[in-house]
Each structure stands twice: as C-alpha cells, then as structure tokens.
Design a protein around this motif. Structure first.
Motif, PDB file in Angstrom:
ATOM      1  N   GLY A 156      58.753   8.486  60.717  1.00 35.86           N
ATOM      2  CA  GLY A 156      58.113   7.314  61.306  1.00 35.86           C
ATOM      3  C   GLY A 156      58.287   7.250  62.810  1.00 35.86           C
ATOM      4  N   ALA A 157      57.864   6.135  63.383  1.00 40.69           N
ATOM      5  CA  ALA A 157      57.941   5.934  64.825  1.00 40.69           C
ATOM      6  C   ALA A 157      58.601   4.589  65.120  1.00 40.69           C
ATOM      7  CB  ALA A 157      56.550   5.994  65.443  1.00 40.69           C
ATOM      8  N   PHE A 158      59.353   4.553  66.217  1.00 48.16           N
ATOM      9  CA  PHE A 158      60.063   3.344  66.622  1.00 48.16           C
ATOM     10  C   PHE A 158      59.734   3.028  68.079  1.00 48.16           C
ATOM     11  CE2 PHE A 158      62.514   5.533  63.420  1.00 48.16           C
ATOM     12  CZ  PHE A 158      62.889   4.543  62.534  1.00 48.16           C
ATOM     13  N   ARG A 159      59.825   1.753  68.423  1.00 47.93           N
ATOM     14  CA  ARG A 159      59.578   1.308  69.796  1.00 47.93           C
ATOM     15  C   ARG A 159      60.606   0.228  70.130  1.00 47.93           C
ATOM     16  NH1 ARG A 159      54.394   0.653  73.053  1.00 47.93           N
ATOM     17  NH2 ARG A 159      54.730  -1.114  74.437  1.00 47.93           N
ATOM     18  N   VAL A 160      61.358   0.431  71.198  1.00 44.13           N
ATOM     19  CA  VAL A 160      62.423  -0.494  71.595  1.00 44.13           C
ATOM     20  C   VAL A 160      62.153  -0.974  73.023  1.00 44.13           C
ATOM     21  CG1 VAL A 160      64.905  -0.813  71.902  1.00 44.13           C
ATOM     22  CG2 VAL A 160      64.060   0.771  70.151  1.00 44.13           C
ATOM     23  N   ALA A 161      62.029  -2.283  73.209  1.00 45.13           N
ATOM     24  CA  ALA A 161      61.788  -2.842  74.540  1.00 45.13           C
ATOM     25  C   ALA A 161      63.033  -2.710  75.405  1.00 45.13           C
ATOM     26  CB  ALA A 161      61.371  -4.298  74.433  1.00 45.13           C
ATOM     27  N   ILE A 162      62.835  -2.338  76.675  1.00 42.98           N
ATOM     28  CA  ILE A 162      63.914  -2.168  77.644  1.00 42.98           C
ATOM     29  C   ILE A 162      63.632  -3.080  78.834  1.00 42.98           C
ATOM     30  CG2 ILE A 162      65.175  -0.499  79.078  1.00 42.98           C
ATOM     31  CD1 ILE A 162      65.358   0.123  76.102  1.00 42.98           C
ATOM     32  N   ASP A 163      64.686  -3.519  79.527  1.00 42.45           N
ATOM     33  CA  ASP A 163      64.509  -4.373  80.703  1.00 42.45           C
ATOM     34  C   ASP A 163      63.707  -3.661  81.787  1.00 42.45           C
ATOM     35  OD1 ASP A 163      66.140  -6.526  79.722  1.00 42.45           O
ATOM     36  OD2 ASP A 163      67.886  -5.288  80.136  1.00 42.45           O
ATOM     37  N   ASP A 164      62.953  -4.431  82.564  1.00 37.98           N
ATOM     38  CA  ASP A 164      62.285  -3.891  83.739  1.00 37.98           C
ATOM     39  C   ASP A 164      63.340  -3.518  84.787  1.00 37.98           C
ATOM     40  OD1 ASP A 164      59.969  -4.556  82.435  1.00 37.98           O
ATOM     41  OD2 ASP A 164      59.505  -6.295  83.695  1.00 37.98           O
ATOM     42  N   GLY A 165      63.020  -2.559  85.633  1.00 39.62           N
ATOM     43  CA  GLY A 165      63.965  -2.205  86.683  1.00 39.62           C
ATOM     44  C   GLY A 165      63.625  -0.889  87.356  1.00 39.62           C
ATOM     45  N   TYR A 166      64.596  -0.384  88.121  1.00 40.15           N
ATOM     46  CA  TYR A 166      64.395   0.820  88.917  1.00 40.15           C
ATOM     47  C   TYR A 166      64.920   2.065  88.212  1.00 40.15           C
ATOM     48  CZ  TYR A 166      63.390  -2.198  92.928  1.00 40.15           C
ATOM     49  OH  TYR A 166      62.835  -3.130  93.777  1.00 40.15           O
ATOM     50  N   GLU A 167      64.177   3.139  88.333  1.00 41.45           N
ATOM     51  CA  GLU A 167      64.594   4.482  87.923  1.00 41.45           C
ATOM     52  C   GLU A 167      65.219   4.517  86.528  1.00 41.45           C
ATOM     53  OE1 GLU A 167      67.209   5.304  91.186  1.00 41.45           O
ATOM     54  OE2 GLU A 167      65.592   6.083  92.431  1.00 41.45           O
ATOM     55  N   PRO A 168      64.494   4.065  85.514  1.00 42.46           N
ATOM     56  CA  PRO A 168      65.035   4.131  84.150  1.00 42.46           C
ATOM     57  C   PRO A 168      65.222   5.571  83.685  1.00 42.46           C
ATOM     58  CG  PRO A 168      62.739   3.392  84.140  1.00 42.46           C
ATOM     59  CD  PRO A 168      63.146   3.479  85.556  1.00 42.46           C
ATOM     60  N   THR A 169      66.285   5.815  82.939  1.00 39.20           N
ATOM     61  CA  THR A 169      66.565   7.146  82.404  1.00 39.20           C
ATOM     62  C   THR A 169      67.409   6.997  81.143  1.00 39.20           C
ATOM     63  OG1 THR A 169      67.390   9.353  82.946  1.00 39.20           O
ATOM     64  CG2 THR A 169      68.670   7.479  83.750  1.00 39.20           C
ATOM     65  N   PHE A 170      67.602   8.091  80.424  1.00 44.24           N
ATOM     66  CA  PHE A 170      68.456   8.028  79.235  1.00 44.24           C
ATOM     67  C   PHE A 170      69.178   9.346  79.027  1.00 44.24           C
ATOM     68  CE2 PHE A 170      64.535   9.770  77.444  1.00 44.24           C
ATOM     69  CZ  PHE A 170      64.982  10.708  76.521  1.00 44.24           C
ATOM     70  N   VAL A 171      70.320   9.262  78.327  1.00 41.93           N
ATOM     71  CA  VAL A 171      71.078  10.442  77.915  1.00 41.93           C
ATOM     72  C   VAL A 171      71.382  10.303  76.432  1.00 41.93           C
ATOM     73  CG1 VAL A 171      72.096  10.872  80.186  1.00 41.93           C
ATOM     74  CG2 VAL A 171      73.283   9.391  78.552  1.00 41.93           C
ATOM     75  N   LEU A 172      71.730  11.420  75.814  1.00 44.70           N
ATOM     76  CA  LEU A 172      72.038  11.452  74.388  1.00 44.70           C
ATOM     77  C   LEU A 172      73.497  11.842  74.195  1.00 44.70           C
ATOM     78  CD1 LEU A 172      68.833  13.425  73.350  1.00 44.70           C
ATOM     79  CD2 LEU A 172      69.186  10.974  73.093  1.00 44.70           C
ATOM     80  N   PHE A 173      74.228  11.033  73.434  1.00 49.69           N
ATOM     81  CA  PHE A 173      75.599  11.387  73.064  1.00 49.69           C
ATOM     82  C   PHE A 173      75.994  10.597  71.819  1.00 49.69           C
ATOM     83  CE2 PHE A 173      76.475   7.464  75.178  1.00 49.69           C
ATOM     84  CZ  PHE A 173      77.751   7.047  74.828  1.00 49.69           C
TER      85      PHE A 173
END
Length: 259
Positions: free
Chosen positions: A85-102
C-alpha cells in the motif's frame, strides 16, 4: 493615398500584437515552471525496506517551494510506497526538509526521521519520527527538549540548571558588563530582580550511536542565551535512547560558548 497608409499602419499594429501574444504564450506560467510556487516536487528520495518484509520501499519527501528558488517549503509530506500500500504523512512547513533512516526503536526495521528547519531567530528544528514496520504507520515521537532553568546573578554571573541530572553551572559574563548595564540588567553589579535566561528548543536533533547501548539513539542540542537570542552563552547537549516504549535520557551537559 492617406487611406492606404492608415490601412498599412493598422495591419502592422495587429500583426505586432499577434506576435507579442505568441511570445508570451510560449513561456510557461510561473506556477507550471520547475521549482516555482505551487508546484509540488520531490525534495528527497530513497529506497529502503521500512516494513521488515525484506523488500525495498520507496520513501519520498514532497513539498512546494514558497517562491521560486526558495529553500522554504509548504505542504510538505512524507510519501511511502510499500508492496502492500501507500502512506502519506503531513510534515510541518519549513526550510530545507530532509530525512534519514535508522532503527530508532531497535526492532530490526529502519524508521524514518524527518528534520525541517523553522528559520526562526533561534535556528531551531522540527522533527518527525515514523515507523512502518509490518505495513502499519505509527508515530514514535521524539524526546522533548530538556528542561533548563537559569537566571542572571549578581556580579555578572549566569546560573544554568539542567533538568534530568539537576546539575548547576555558573557562567561568568563580566566581559558583557557594558552591554548589560546599557540594557538595565545590572545596576552597580546588582542584577535586576527576576531576570531570566532564554532557552531554545532543539537546534540539532540527530541520530547517534549511544555508548553502552545497542544501536542508535538521538542527540539534541539547545542554545542558551542571555539578554537576547544573539547573546549566546552556551549549549546544552542531551543524549536519548528509546527503551520500554519511550525516550529515556542517557546523559546531558552544558558547554559554555567560547569567544
């Protein structure tokens, strides 16, 4: 002859209008151009197994730039496509969004840790930590900023006390005497009653290997300021480890800024 000249001028005028209209219609509208306001785009993308089924999933951070070329994004969300399936999660507005996995909760499955800069005067960050283990979306949450108290003391001293370990630090700010006297914080070396310090939320929150523990935790850094945000006096660093379903404080300390 006069009538022929007028007809020729009129024809030239209408041909010019047509050419101008064609030139404008060939250009894309701002909202249609890449990186323009209102245009949703992929900010960051990775492939990794985040459900634990051994198959790669697609993780994308999407958003719309506030204005062309701006690092500030609105309508930011995390999109995850798995085999089921597919998921969608809202994130706050802001500068230079990024993510890491751990693997934050140490269940053997990678979790998604999103960071976005607020852009405020304190240069703080917002974070979101989400797990999709077993094809189920769950918010793990992040540790709240460490409670810190403090106040100006007589003789140009600042007292800083950390929550968690209760340790107190004294900072000598004699070198800021002229500024503090000008602001009315001190009179003849005596501090104005009830003058407190400024404690920011996290300016950094990032994964870190925790000594004496298996796997990773989080390290947070909070800026401590005196009379105003630019009047930095030090940073509080805290280390956290997810255990028994919540974030546990492992260690914390204050480090004075050096000029």
């Amino acid at each position: 002859m006069r009538k022929e000249i007028l007809l020729a001028l009129a024809a030239f005028f209408f041909m010019s209008l047509h050419a101008l209209a064609g030139a404008f219609t060939e250009q894309p509208l701002l909202s249609e151009a890449e990186g323009s306001p209102g245009t949703e785009q992929t900010i960051d993308s990775k492939k990794m197994d985040v459900t634990g089924d051994g198959k790669q999933d697609l993780i994308q951070l999407e958003g719309s730039p506030y204005e062309q070329g701006s690092p500030f994004y609105t309508n930011v969300y995390l999109a995850v496509e798995t085999k089921k399936g597919a998921f969608r999660v809202a994130i706050d507005d802001g500068y230079e969004p990024t993510f890491v996995l751990f693997d934050a909760n140490h269940d053997g499955v990678k979790d998604i840790f999103v960071t976005i800069n607020t852009g405020g005067s304190g240069a703080t960050v917002n974070n979101r930590l989400v797990t999709f283990a077993g094809d189920k979306q769950n918010q793990l949450g992040v540790p709240k900023p460490l409670p810190v108290t403090g106040a100006f003391q007589d003789s140009y001293q600042i007292e800083v006390t950390l929550g968690g370990n209760g340790k107190t630090y004294m900072v000598n700010v004699q070198d800021r005497k002229a500024d503090y006297d000008r602001l009315g914080l001190y009179v003849n070396g005596k501090v104005k009653e009830g003058t407190g310090i400024m404690v920011d939320p996290y300016s950094i929150l990032e994964p870190i290997a925790v000594e004496g523990k298996d796997g990773f935790g989080l390290k947070g850094v909070q800026r401590i300021s005196g009379a105003y945000h630019a009047d930095g006096i030090g940073d509080v660093t805290s280390v956290w480890y997810y255990e028994n379903g919540k974030w546990q404080l492992v260690s914390s300390h204050f480090e004075e800024l050096t000029s």
